[in-house]
Write a protein that holds these residues in place. Sequence first.
Motif, PDB file in Angstrom:
ATOM      1  N   GLU A 104       0.821  -1.204   0.000  1.00 12.28           N
ATOM      2  CA  GLU A 104       0.000   0.000   0.000  1.00 12.28           C
ATOM      3  C   GLU A 104       0.864   1.268   0.000  1.00 12.28           C
ATOM      4  O   GLU A 104       0.497   2.265  -0.616  1.00 12.28           O
ATOM      5  CB  GLU A 104      -0.940   0.001   1.206  1.00 12.28           C
ATOM      6  CG  GLU A 104      -2.028  -1.053   1.133  1.00 12.28           C
ATOM      7  CD  GLU A 104      -3.064  -0.771   0.085  1.00 12.28           C
ATOM      8  OE1 GLU A 104      -2.793  -1.063  -1.102  1.00 12.28           O
ATOM      9  OE2 GLU A 104      -4.124  -0.244   0.437  1.00 12.28           O
ATOM     10  N   ASP A 105       2.011   1.218   0.679  1.00 14.99           N
ATOM     11  CA  ASP A 105       2.932   2.360   0.662  1.00 14.99           C
ATOM     12  C   ASP A 105       3.336   2.698  -0.773  1.00 14.99           C
ATOM     13  O   ASP A 105       3.350   3.868  -1.173  1.00 14.99           O
ATOM     14  CB  ASP A 105       4.206   2.064   1.467  1.00 14.99           C
ATOM     15  CG  ASP A 105       3.994   2.049   2.973  1.00 14.99           C
ATOM     16  OD1 ASP A 105       2.967   2.563   3.458  1.00 14.99           O
ATOM     17  OD2 ASP A 105       4.875   1.487   3.668  1.00 14.99           O
ATOM     18  N   VAL A 106       3.667   1.672  -1.536  1.00  8.96           N
ATOM     19  CA  VAL A 106       4.089   1.888  -2.922  1.00  8.96           C
ATOM     20  C   VAL A 106       2.929   2.412  -3.759  1.00  8.96           C
ATOM     21  O   VAL A 106       3.085   3.335  -4.564  1.00  8.96           O
ATOM     22  CB  VAL A 106       4.683   0.597  -3.527  1.00  8.96           C
ATOM     23  CG1 VAL A 106       5.017   0.780  -5.003  1.00  8.96           C
ATOM     24  CG2 VAL A 106       5.929   0.164  -2.754  1.00  8.96           C
ATOM     25  N   ALA A 107       1.738   1.849  -3.556  1.00 11.63           N
ATOM     26  CA  ALA A 107       0.567   2.299  -4.311  1.00 11.63           C
ATOM     27  C   ALA A 107       0.278   3.779  -4.035  1.00 11.63           C
ATOM     28  O   ALA A 107       0.032   4.552  -4.967  1.00 11.63           O
ATOM     29  CB  ALA A 107      -0.644   1.430  -3.969  1.00 11.63           C
ATOM     30  N   ARG A 143      -2.439   0.011   7.863  1.00  8.55           N
ATOM     31  CA  ARG A 143      -1.380   0.491   8.774  1.00  8.55           C
ATOM     32  C   ARG A 143      -1.854   0.446  10.222  1.00  8.55           C
ATOM     33  O   ARG A 143      -1.153  -0.037  11.109  1.00  8.55           O
ATOM     34  CB  ARG A 143      -0.984   1.915   8.390  1.00  8.55           C
ATOM     35  CG  ARG A 143       0.080   2.528   9.314  1.00  8.55           C
ATOM     36  CD  ARG A 143       0.054   4.052   9.289  1.00  8.55           C
ATOM     37  NE  ARG A 143      -1.242   4.511   9.738  1.00  8.55           N
ATOM     38  CZ  ARG A 143      -1.842   5.627   9.292  1.00  8.55           C
ATOM     39  NH1 ARG A 143      -1.262   6.392   8.395  1.00  8.55           N
ATOM     40  NH2 ARG A 143      -3.031   5.981   9.745  1.00  8.55           N
ATOM     41  N   ASP A 144      -3.065   0.943  10.463  1.00  9.68           N
ATOM     42  CA  ASP A 144      -3.605   0.954  11.822  1.00  9.68           C
ATOM     43  C   ASP A 144      -3.812  -0.464  12.344  1.00  9.68           C
ATOM     44  O   ASP A 144      -3.551  -0.744  13.524  1.00  9.68           O
ATOM     45  CB  ASP A 144      -4.913   1.743  11.876  1.00  9.68           C
ATOM     46  CG  ASP A 144      -4.721   3.236  11.605  1.00  9.68           C
ATOM     47  OD1 ASP A 144      -3.555   3.715  11.616  1.00  9.68           O
ATOM     48  OD2 ASP A 144      -5.737   3.924  11.359  1.00  9.68           O
ATOM     49  N   LEU A 145      -4.256  -1.355  11.480  1.00  8.64           N
ATOM     50  CA  LEU A 145      -4.423  -2.758  11.861  1.00  8.64           C
ATOM     51  C   LEU A 145      -3.074  -3.355  12.261  1.00  8.64           C
ATOM     52  O   LEU A 145      -2.968  -4.043  13.280  1.00  8.64           O
ATOM     53  CB  LEU A 145      -5.038  -3.553  10.711  1.00  8.64           C
ATOM     54  CG  LEU A 145      -5.135  -5.060  10.899  1.00  8.64           C
ATOM     55  CD1 LEU A 145      -6.025  -5.410  12.085  1.00  8.64           C
ATOM     56  CD2 LEU A 145      -5.666  -5.704   9.618  1.00  8.64           C
ATOM     57  N   LYS A 146      -2.057  -3.060  11.492  1.00 10.36           N
ATOM     58  CA  LYS A 146      -0.715  -3.564  11.818  1.00 10.36           C
ATOM     59  C   LYS A 146      -0.268  -3.051  13.175  1.00 10.36           C
ATOM     60  O   LYS A 146       0.246  -3.825  14.001  1.00 10.36           O
ATOM     61  CB  LYS A 146       0.301  -3.138  10.748  1.00 10.36           C
ATOM     62  CG  LYS A 146       1.698  -3.694  11.005  1.00 10.36           C
ATOM     63  CD  LYS A 146       2.712  -3.145  10.032  1.00 10.36           C
ATOM     64  CE  LYS A 146       3.295  -1.894  10.640  1.00 10.36           C
ATOM     65  NZ  LYS A 146       4.444  -1.357   9.955  1.00 10.36           N
ATOM     66  N   HIS A 147      -0.505  -1.785  13.443  1.00  7.28           N
ATOM     67  CA  HIS A 147      -0.101  -1.218  14.736  1.00  7.28           C
ATOM     68  C   HIS A 147      -0.883  -1.854  15.885  1.00  7.28           C
ATOM     69  O   HIS A 147      -0.304  -2.102  16.953  1.00  7.28           O
ATOM     70  CB  HIS A 147      -0.263   0.299  14.729  1.00  7.28           C
ATOM     71  CG  HIS A 147       0.740   0.971  13.833  1.00  7.28           C
ATOM     72  ND1 HIS A 147       0.573   2.251  13.362  1.00  7.28           N
ATOM     73  CD2 HIS A 147       1.909   0.537  13.310  1.00  7.28           C
ATOM     74  CE1 HIS A 147       1.596   2.575  12.594  1.00  7.28           C
ATOM     75  NE2 HIS A 147       2.419   1.553  12.548  1.00  7.28           N
ATOM     76  N   ARG A 148      -2.164  -2.126  15.681  1.00  8.21           N
ATOM     77  CA  ARG A 148      -2.940  -2.797  16.730  1.00  8.21           C
ATOM     78  C   ARG A 148      -2.406  -4.207  16.970  1.00  8.21           C
ATOM     79  O   ARG A 148      -2.312  -4.662  18.115  1.00  8.21           O
ATOM     80  CB  ARG A 148      -4.414  -2.863  16.364  1.00  8.21           C
ATOM     81  CG  ARG A 148      -5.161  -1.553  16.566  1.00  8.21           C
ATOM     82  CD  ARG A 148      -6.661  -1.703  16.467  1.00  8.21           C
ATOM     83  NE  ARG A 148      -7.141  -2.320  15.246  1.00  8.21           N
ATOM     84  CZ  ARG A 148      -7.379  -1.676  14.111  1.00  8.21           C
ATOM     85  NH1 ARG A 148      -7.178  -0.370  14.022  1.00  8.21           N
ATOM     86  NH2 ARG A 148      -7.833  -2.316  13.044  1.00  8.21           N
ATOM     87  N   MET A 149      -2.040  -4.895  15.900  1.00  3.51           N
ATOM     88  CA  MET A 149      -1.499  -6.248  16.022  1.00  3.51           C
ATOM     89  C   MET A 149      -0.149  -6.220  16.768  1.00  3.51           C
ATOM     90  O   MET A 149       0.126  -7.096  17.572  1.00  3.51           O
ATOM     91  CB  MET A 149      -1.364  -6.914  14.649  1.00  3.51           C
ATOM     92  CG  MET A 149      -2.699  -7.232  14.000  1.00  3.51           C
ATOM     93  SD  MET A 149      -2.541  -7.818  12.292  1.00  3.51           S
ATOM     94  CE  MET A 149      -2.242  -9.551  12.606  1.00  3.51           C
ATOM     95  N   GLU A 150       0.652  -5.194  16.486  1.00  2.00           N
ATOM     96  CA  GLU A 150       1.933  -5.039  17.201  1.00  2.00           C
ATOM     97  C   GLU A 150       1.692  -4.857  18.684  1.00  2.00           C
ATOM     98  O   GLU A 150       2.363  -5.469  19.523  1.00  2.00           O
ATOM     99  CB  GLU A 150       2.706  -3.816  16.668  1.00  2.00           C
ATOM    100  CG  GLU A 150       3.354  -4.005  15.341  1.00  2.00           C
ATOM    101  CD  GLU A 150       3.940  -2.705  14.797  1.00  2.00           C
ATOM    102  OE1 GLU A 150       3.619  -1.601  15.302  1.00  2.00           O
ATOM    103  OE2 GLU A 150       4.713  -2.792  13.834  1.00  2.00           O
ATOM    104  N   ALA A 151       0.724  -4.019  19.017  1.00  5.71           N
ATOM    105  CA  ALA A 151       0.421  -3.744  20.423  1.00  5.71           C
ATOM    106  C   ALA A 151      -0.082  -5.006  21.139  1.00  5.71           C
ATOM    107  O   ALA A 151       0.229  -5.244  22.288  1.00  5.71           O
ATOM    108  CB  ALA A 151      -0.603  -2.625  20.535  1.00  5.71           C
TER     109      ALA A 151
END
Length: 154
Positions: A104-107, A143-151
Amino acid sequence: MPMTDDQAVDHLQKLLGTVRDGETGFQEAAEHAEAASLKTLFQGRSAQRAKLATELETKISELGGQPRERGSVGAALHRTWLNVRDAVTGRDDYAVVAEAERGEDVAVGNYQETLDEGDLPADLRSFVQSQYDQIKSSHDEIRDLKHRMEADKK
């Protein structure tokens, strides 16, 4: 100097490759995600990218161009989605989400490059902006989902 239709088509072809890579990458991620919610999310994103591709194909044709056949125009994006494929074959859902965010960053970057083009006609800018808004929203959600998963891992 105003942008020619051929130049506009070139920009749209790049975006078409971007969304096609995303469509394939999200489908691959959906097939291998373990959590049902992730499968649903990725399937939805794949369908979204298919819709965006159809819109781009129509716009390219309206400008007198021939939409390119399937295939990546951006090697970096293609490599990123290959990383998604690799992540889904041997890692957990967090790794799949993290790789999807990279795609998604690249897109987002590809759309920003097109929008930064000063000579982009107003009607085309509006069209690209509308698609960009959808891509950016998807990016931010992943991105937010990834951060929640990290937490949750901590």
